[in-house]
Scaffold this motif. Structure first.
Motif, PDB file in Angstrom:
ATOM      1  N   GLU A 102      -1.280  -2.226  -0.076  1.00  0.00           N
ATOM      2  CA  GLU A 102      -2.575  -1.457  -0.209  1.00  0.00           C
ATOM      3  C   GLU A 102      -3.026  -1.467   0.907  1.00  0.00           C
ATOM      4  OE1 GLU A 102      -4.006   0.062  -2.735  1.00  0.00           O
ATOM      5  OE2 GLU A 102      -3.419  -0.993  -4.681  1.00  0.00           O
ATOM      6  N   ASN A 103      -3.509  -2.542   2.008  1.00  0.00           N
ATOM      7  CA  ASN A 103      -3.799  -1.832   3.186  1.00  0.00           C
ATOM      8  C   ASN A 103      -2.964  -1.051   4.028  1.00  0.00           C
ATOM      9  OD1 ASN A 103      -6.185  -3.618   3.082  1.00  0.00           O
ATOM     10  ND2 ASN A 103      -5.087  -5.366   3.847  1.00  0.00           N
ATOM     11  N   ASN A 117      -5.856   1.435   1.907  1.00  0.00           N
ATOM     12  CA  ASN A 117      -7.252   0.909   1.978  1.00  0.00           C
ATOM     13  C   ASN A 117      -7.543   1.414   3.511  1.00  0.00           C
ATOM     14  OD1 ASN A 117      -6.958  -0.232  -0.355  1.00  0.00           O
ATOM     15  ND2 ASN A 117      -6.600  -2.199   0.466  1.00  0.00           N
ATOM     16  N   ASP A 165     -10.982   3.134   2.298  1.00  0.00           N
ATOM     17  CA  ASP A 165     -11.981   2.077   2.560  1.00  0.00           C
ATOM     18  C   ASP A 165     -12.661   2.608   3.669  1.00  0.00           C
ATOM     19  OD1 ASP A 165     -10.940   0.610   0.358  1.00  0.00           O
ATOM     20  OD2 ASP A 165     -10.946  -1.136   1.624  1.00  0.00           O
TER      21      ASP A 165
END
Length: 474
Positions: A233-234, A238, A242
């Motif tokens: 996800e990062n 993200n 994010d």
């Protein structure tokens, strides 16, 4: 602007051509493709000369919005920041044509074509490129902002930096983790700087970012897989969403990167600026999910299939000590190894809406196929089925309360497709490259028009079960 936007999306380098016209200066793609003897976008679809025809066909096909990008090399002539008035005049004509056909323009400020004069000074590895980009964006706001009300700072910064600096299959063709981290950081800093400039200018509109969205799934629900999914996800999502939507770089990502990279370019004042200047909306380019398993063995391996059926099945992603991507055997894949998984779009929208609570536009969705542009009427029923399934996913998410405001097919007409050349066809309208670039509507063009006229009611609807195995919602 409350009307749902049904449109098509393009990129300047992939459609315009006219690479030496109107005082346009060379881009990184011009240099890279010419020096490597690869098929290039010197002419592409000749949208530079045929934009009125293309926009008229969008209107006749029912579309009410056009997402296109402005070519930085057409607007800013040199490192000093001088404005090329011929380039400004071209985009004024294009925007005015959109409005004359009652088509809402959504403008991407940067879709990968960096002026070569900046690439010569290390491109996105140089902090000064952030300043040059902000200057360029402000010129766009001043010259076009009276008519353009939807802006996006970048198209797919993740795909751009990973391809150019990590995988090495796009310019500048490097394979260096430190450079990837540096370039990624500076692009997100430039995005925040530009959002700040837009707000300070009190322009009448909204500004967002477009992300190459890959919802992450796991092979099982073990703790090891969940950890691998968080790394993924990062890696995939993200560090774009994010930062753009919440103003925060994930702390665990910074911790992981600090073990192998120099993060000294991340200044406290930069991080504060990112936190304070977040976007108004997010654009999601969705083509496929990623299925993840825990890392087992081997060096970091990132292989992208840019040769279609000649290399089908060769794509591979391993990030050492983080995760491995797997390709479910039961899934269907395009000739370029893209998994066809419409459910991922439905669940991805839900995830983004729950996490960020910002308006969402599906800024790209489509399928690349082998087609013969010389055919009089291409029967692209595979594209129709693909679009039906993905629009169904969008409508399901929208009906469940997600604030989805538009859907853009990639693409309204066949384009030059980067390293895939013109062999990979995405358009609703065929371009006959062997016969004067003649435009020929495919069956999907007429089908999409019916969908739009029915406000989506002509879509064959299929509900989804509530639970999706291995998907993280947080």
């Amino acid at each position: 602007m409350k009307e749902f936007l049904w449109g098509g999306a393009t990129a300047s380098y992939q459609c315009e051509g006219g690479f030496q016209e109107g005082n346009r200066v060379p881009s990184n793609w011009d240099r890279y493709l010419h020096e490597n003897g690869l098929e290039n976008g010197d002419v592409a679809c000749d949208h530079y000369h045929r934009y009125e025809e293309d926009i008229r066909m969008m209107k006749e096909g029912g579309q009410n919005s056009y997402r296109f990008s402005i070519a930085w090399p057409r607007i800013i002539s040199n490192r000093k920041g001088d404005v090329n008035e011929e380039g400004v005049a071209f985009y004024n004509r294009l925007i005015d044509t959109c409005l004359s056909y009652e088509i809402v323009p959504m403008v991407t400020i940067f879709h990968w074509d960096l002026p070569q004069y900046l690439e010569d000074e290390s491109g996105w590895l140089n902090r000064k490129t952030c300043e040059a980009y902000t200057h360029y964006a402000k010129v766009c706001f001043e010259r076009f902002g009276d008519r353009v009300k939807l802006w996006t700072t970048f198209n797919e910064p993740r795909y751009y930096t990973f391809s150019g600096y990590l995988i090495g299959n796009y310019p500048p063709g490097h394979q260096n983790l430190q450079e990837t981290v540096t370039a990624s950081y500076y692009m997100m800093l430039a995005s925040a700087m530009t959002v700040k400039a837009y707000r300070e200018g009190s322009y009448d509109g909204k500004i967002g970012i477009v992300h190459s969205f890959s919802p992450v799934y796991g092979v099982d629900m073990t703790v090891k897989t969940q950890i691998a999914m968080r790394y993924a996800e990062n890696f995939y999502n993200n560090w774009i969403l994010d930062v753009a939507a919440m103003g925060q770089i994930p702390g665990d990502l910074l911790d992981k990167l600090s073990d192998c990279c120099d993060l000294s370019m991340m200044l406290p004042e930069d991080l504060e600026l990112m936190q304070r200047h977040t976007v108004d909306f997010i654009g999601l380019n969705y083509y496929a999910r990623v299925m993840i398993k825990p890392y087992e063995t081997g060096e970091t391996t990132l292989i992208v299939n840019n040769k279609g059926s000649k290399e089908k099945g060769t794509s591979q992603t391993i990030v050492k000590d983080w995760f491995e991507q797997v390709r479910p055997k039961e899934s269907r894949y395009t000739e370029w190894d893209t998994e066809i998984f419409p459910r991922g779009l439905y669940e991805g929208i839900r995830r983004c809406w729950k996490k960020y609570h910002l308006p969402i536009y599906i800024t790209e969705n489509g399928i690349g196929l082998y087609e013969d542009g010389a055919e009089e009427k291409i029967d692209d029923r595979e594209r129709i089925e693909f679009m039906n399934q993905h629009i169904n996913a969008v409508l399901n998410a929208k009906e469940e309360g997600c604030d989805v405001r538009g859907f853009y097919v990639w693409s309204p007409f066949d384009l030059y497709s980067w390293k895939n050349g013109t062999e990979k066809r995405y358009g609703l309208v065929a371009v006959d490259y062997e016969n004067g670039l003649a435009r020929k509507p495919k069956k999907s063009y007429e089908w999409y028009k019916e969908v739009i006229e029915s406000k989506g009611n002509s879509i064959r609807r299929e509900p989804y079960e509530e639970v999706s195995y291995g998907f993280t919602i947080n």
